[in-house]
Every structure is written in structure tokens, then in C-alpha cells.
Design an enzyme around this catalytic site. Structure first.
Site, mmCIF file in Angstrom:
data_model
loop_
_atom_site.group_PDB
_atom_site.id
_atom_site.type_symbol
_atom_site.label_atom_id
_atom_site.label_comp_id
_atom_site.label_asym_id
_atom_site.label_seq_id
_atom_site.Cartn_x
_atom_site.Cartn_y
_atom_site.Cartn_z
ATOM 1 N N ALA A 18 -6.365 6.753 -5.774
ATOM 2 C CA ALA A 18 -7.189 5.611 -5.487
ATOM 3 C C ALA A 18 -6.876 5.038 -4.272
ATOM 4 C CB ALA A 18 -7.170 4.841 -6.480
ATOM 5 N N GLY A 19 -6.813 5.717 -3.130
ATOM 6 C CA GLY A 19 -6.829 5.334 -1.907
ATOM 7 C C GLY A 19 -8.055 4.914 -1.371
ATOM 8 N N LYS A 45 -1.407 6.801 -9.422
ATOM 9 C CA LYS A 45 0.033 6.859 -9.972
ATOM 10 C C LYS A 45 0.278 5.038 -10.302
ATOM 11 C CE LYS A 45 2.634 7.410 -5.819
ATOM 12 N NZ LYS A 45 3.790 8.111 -5.230
ATOM 13 N N GLU A 176 1.990 -2.717 14.789
ATOM 14 C CA GLU A 176 1.644 -4.022 14.031
ATOM 15 C C GLU A 176 2.853 -4.523 13.457
ATOM 16 O OE1 GLU A 176 -3.120 -3.835 13.086
ATOM 17 O OE2 GLU A 176 -1.823 -2.645 11.682
ATOM 18 N N GLN A 320 -10.807 3.804 8.090
ATOM 19 C CA GLN A 320 -12.119 3.973 8.305
ATOM 20 C C GLN A 320 -12.719 5.250 8.190
ATOM 21 O OE1 GLN A 320 -15.068 3.038 12.306
ATOM 22 N NE2 GLN A 320 -12.811 2.849 12.684
#
Length: 403
Positions: A18-19, A45, A176, A320
Site C-alpha cells: 500500500a505504497g 504489512k 531534505e 509522482q
């Protein structure tokens, strides 16, 4: 009786992970499929989806890890999608089965989006001694570890290596993260009564430039902003080894550090190699419809797929591209079930923004370059847009203020 017999003929779609790619595929299927047109199962997971592009903040301690996660049950309609919280152990393409740690799922169509793993390029000691910004749990560990170094230093003031933080990689994640860490250092120094002059943040990059793919003037701006915040750059310098005491760089120079964070590469997933697909660094070169070669019922998205740009180089695996793949993948699954033509995947680059800490960023969008506060606002808009895409206005209202 017909209805019962008919139930078993409904095609089974199983989505692994579920990324960004997996969750977008699931959400679009939920929208486009009619009831009883397919049986969709999403396996992950954790019972949450996490926003990877936000992880550098909780890792540095400038935000809470909870703000980067969204409960899957709040995103999906349980009448349309079954959610299974489990870990994938093996993918058996011959039997059309997925082995989970606590059961087995059979499928007619499979979507693989199990995410990547750190790519250490065979650097000795890297997988043993370095930490990675990869998940909610890994960033919690990094945050706790950083705070612990400041506390340790107070008890052993001769150990300045406790206050030296080495970040391998000056790509997106590395840059970042050092931006956030540099913002956090003054606060930590105050909290633990440490002289800020003693803290070192060293960003090491083997390539000849930081932030590959960005405009040279933007890269220069980013490096100036971060240098002013206290980051030391070692560009064009390779890490040769990671040890319990720090890193060896260049021609054998040692940088002593109790904290090494590796942010210089992602490969696909060993599950893909083990399933027998032909891979390049754990990624599968998919066809124009995002399908695995010679497996028309298997779609591969996100970090697990390899797509070449018009120049013949692989696109970097970003959020993206994974989101756009999810949309195309769902469209093609629905088309396959309805015997309609499939749609080719074409990546439309909507721009990229890299955060440099609070109120600072650089960006490339709409064919223009942005820097400073405007770019920081752009970053915020991109994050809010994503929250809106997956969870609508309620999610934007719930999470938006943290981004």
C-alpha cells in the site's frame, strides 16, 4: 444457486503493498469497478499507508512520525476492497498464488508494489552499521538515536564523534534530511546544553554534483542555504566503507561518527528476484502497459518497476511516477476484465521540489525554477494535493496543517 456458482467466477485482483502505486491502484479500482465485477484484496504489512516524501522530518525530529501515516481503513471502502495486514513471503507466478506469513492468496490478476530496499552498492559495513530513512519505524529509531547521542556526549565530553552526523548521498532524501537536521540542531543543543560549534553534519556524495537532475543554479542555491545552516559537503567523494566508528571516504580518510545515515540509493525488492522475474537491481522492466514480461496478468508499479525515459535511461523511482502508474494500472485492470483496450503508460513530469528545511526549498515546475519561500509553498501545495487525491477534503483538514 446460479449466484453461488457465479461468485467463484469473479476475477480476483490482489494488490501487494500500500505504497504510492498500490494505494492509488486500489483507490481507482474502488471508484471504477462495479459491485461484484472483481474481488479486490490489498495486502500490506502495516495497517497504515505512509507518506515517504515526509519521512525526513520525523527522522530529524522536526515533526511527529504519526503525521506521515494514514490509516488504510480510512482510505478504502471495506465493501469494495478486502484489506489483509500481513507480510508477503513468496510470489508463485506458476500457481498464481501469493504466500503470506499467515496464509495463501490466489489471484487472477496481481499488482506488485512491495516497495524498495536500500541499495548499498556492496559498500562494506553499510547494511550493518548505517541507518536508513525508509519507513515509520526506521525514522523513529533515527530520531531516538540522534537525541541519545547528545545525551551520551554530556557524559563523555571527549567523544565529539557523538556529535558528528554523516549522511551518505546528496540526492533528494539526503538533502531534505540534512536540511531538517540542521534546523533541529540548535534546539537539541539548547535542550542538552551542548555548544553548537561542536556539532558537525557531513553530507558525502560520490557523484560530481549534489541533487542530480536539478538546474546547476538551483543546486548552488541549495548548497549555499545548507552550508549557512551548518552542513559540510563532500561532493565527488565516495564512501569506501562503513565501520562501527564512522566511515572511510576517498583515499582512506576516516570520518569518526556514531551516526551514519545512508540515503544514496534504492533497489527493488528481493521478493521480485526470488519470484523468478528478470530484474535489474531488483526492478522489472515492464511493458508499455505496466505488465511484467510474459506475464500478462501481473502488473508492477513503484520501486519494483523499471521504466525508461525517451533517452533510454531509467526514470528515478519517485512518488509522482508511482502515483501515475497506479492510475494507469487500475485503468488497465478494469479494461482487461471488460475486454477493452489497454492504455499505454506515459509519465507526465509535473515538476519536482526539494525541501531545504523550514521555509526553504528549490523547485522545478511548469517549466520554471523556484527557490526560497515560494518553492517551500509549492512543496506544501504538492503535499496537500496528494492528501486530497487519496483522502479528499477530510484528510487535508486532518493532516494538512502538519505538511
Amino acid at each position: 444457486m446460479d449466484g453461488i456458482l457465479n461468485m467463484s467466477n469473479i476475477p480476483k485482483i490482489v494488490i501487494l503493498g500500500a505504497g504510492y502505486g498500490g494505494i492509488l491502484t486500489a483507490l481507482r479500482l474502488q471508484k471504477e469497478l462495479n459491485y461484484n465485477e472483481a474481488d479486490v484484496t490489498l495486502v500490506n504489512k502495516h495497517d497504515y499507508h505512509y507518506i515517504t516524501t515526509h519521512l525526513h522530518m520525523p527522522a530529524a525530529g522536526t515533526d511527529k512520525a504519526e503525521n506521515a501515516r494514514v490509516s488504510i481503513s480510512k482510505l478504502i471502502d471495506e465493501f469494495k476492497i478486502d484489506f489483509v495486514k500481513s507480510t508477503v513471503v513468496q510470489i508463485r507466478t506458476q500457481d498464481k498464488k501469493v504466500i503470506l506469513e499467515d496464509g495463501t492468496l490466489s489471484y487472477d490478476y496481481l499488482v506488485i508494489g512491495v516497495g524498495g530496499e536500500p541499495e548499498t552498492f556492496g559498500i562494506p559495513g553499510m547494511s550493518e552499521y548505517a541507518m536508513n530513512i525508509r519507513s515509520i519505524n526506521s525514522v523513529r529509531l533515527i530520531r531516538e538515536h540522534i537525541e541519545y547521542q547528545f545525551a551520551r556526549y554530556k557524559r563523555e565530553p571527549h567523544r565529539t564523534d557523538y556529535l558528528t552526523f554523516v549522511v551518505g548521498g546528496a540526492g533528494f532524501t539526503g538533502i531534505e534530511f540534512v536540511g531538517e537536521l540542521a534546523d533541529r540542531v540548535p534546539e537539541l543543543c539548547k535542550q542538552f546544553d551542548v555548544d553548537p560549534q561542536l556539532v558537525r553534519i557531513v553530507n558525502v556524495e560520490a557523484a560530481p554534483s549534489a541533487l542530480p537532475g536539478f538546474d546547476p543554479e538551483l543546486v548552488e542555491y541549495a548548497m549555499q542555504v545548507l552550508t549557512k545552516k551548518g552542513v559540510t559537503f563532500r561532493i565527488g567523494t565516495a564512501i569506501k566503507e562503513c565501520t562501527p566508528d564512522g566511515v572511510i571516504v576517498g583515499d582512506g580518510e576516516e570520518i569518526r561518527s556514531a551516526t551514519v545515515i545512508w540515503a544514496a540509493g534504492v533497489r527493488g525488492n528481493r521478493l521480485i528476484d526470488e519470484a523468478g522475474f528478470e530484474t535489474m537491481r531488483g526492478r522489472v522492466k515492464v511493458d508499455e502497459f505496466l505488465r511484467a514480461p510474459s506475464n500478462e496478468n501481473i502488473y508492477i508499479v513503484g520501486d519494483n518497476s523499471l521504466i525508461l525515459n525517451p533517452e533510454g535511461r531509467p526514470y528515478p523511482p519517485t512518488a509522482q511516477i508511482a502515483m501515475q502508474q497506479g492510475v494507469t494500472c487500475a485503468h488497465n485492470l478494469v479494461a482487461s476484465i471488460r475486454n477493452q483496450p489497454l492504455r499505454k503508460f506515459e509519465f507526465k513530469n509535473k515538476g519536482t521540489v526539494a525541501s531545504l528545511g523550514k521555509g526553504e526549498a528549490i523547485g522545478l515546475a511548469f517549466g520554471k525554477t523556484y527557490k526560497g519561500r515560494v518553492a517551500a509553498w509549492l512543496k506544501k501545495l504538492i503535499d496537500l494535493r496528494y492528501l486530497f487525491i487519496i483522502g479528499g477534503i477530510p484528510l487535508v483538514l486532518r493532516k494538512g496543517k502538519f505538511f
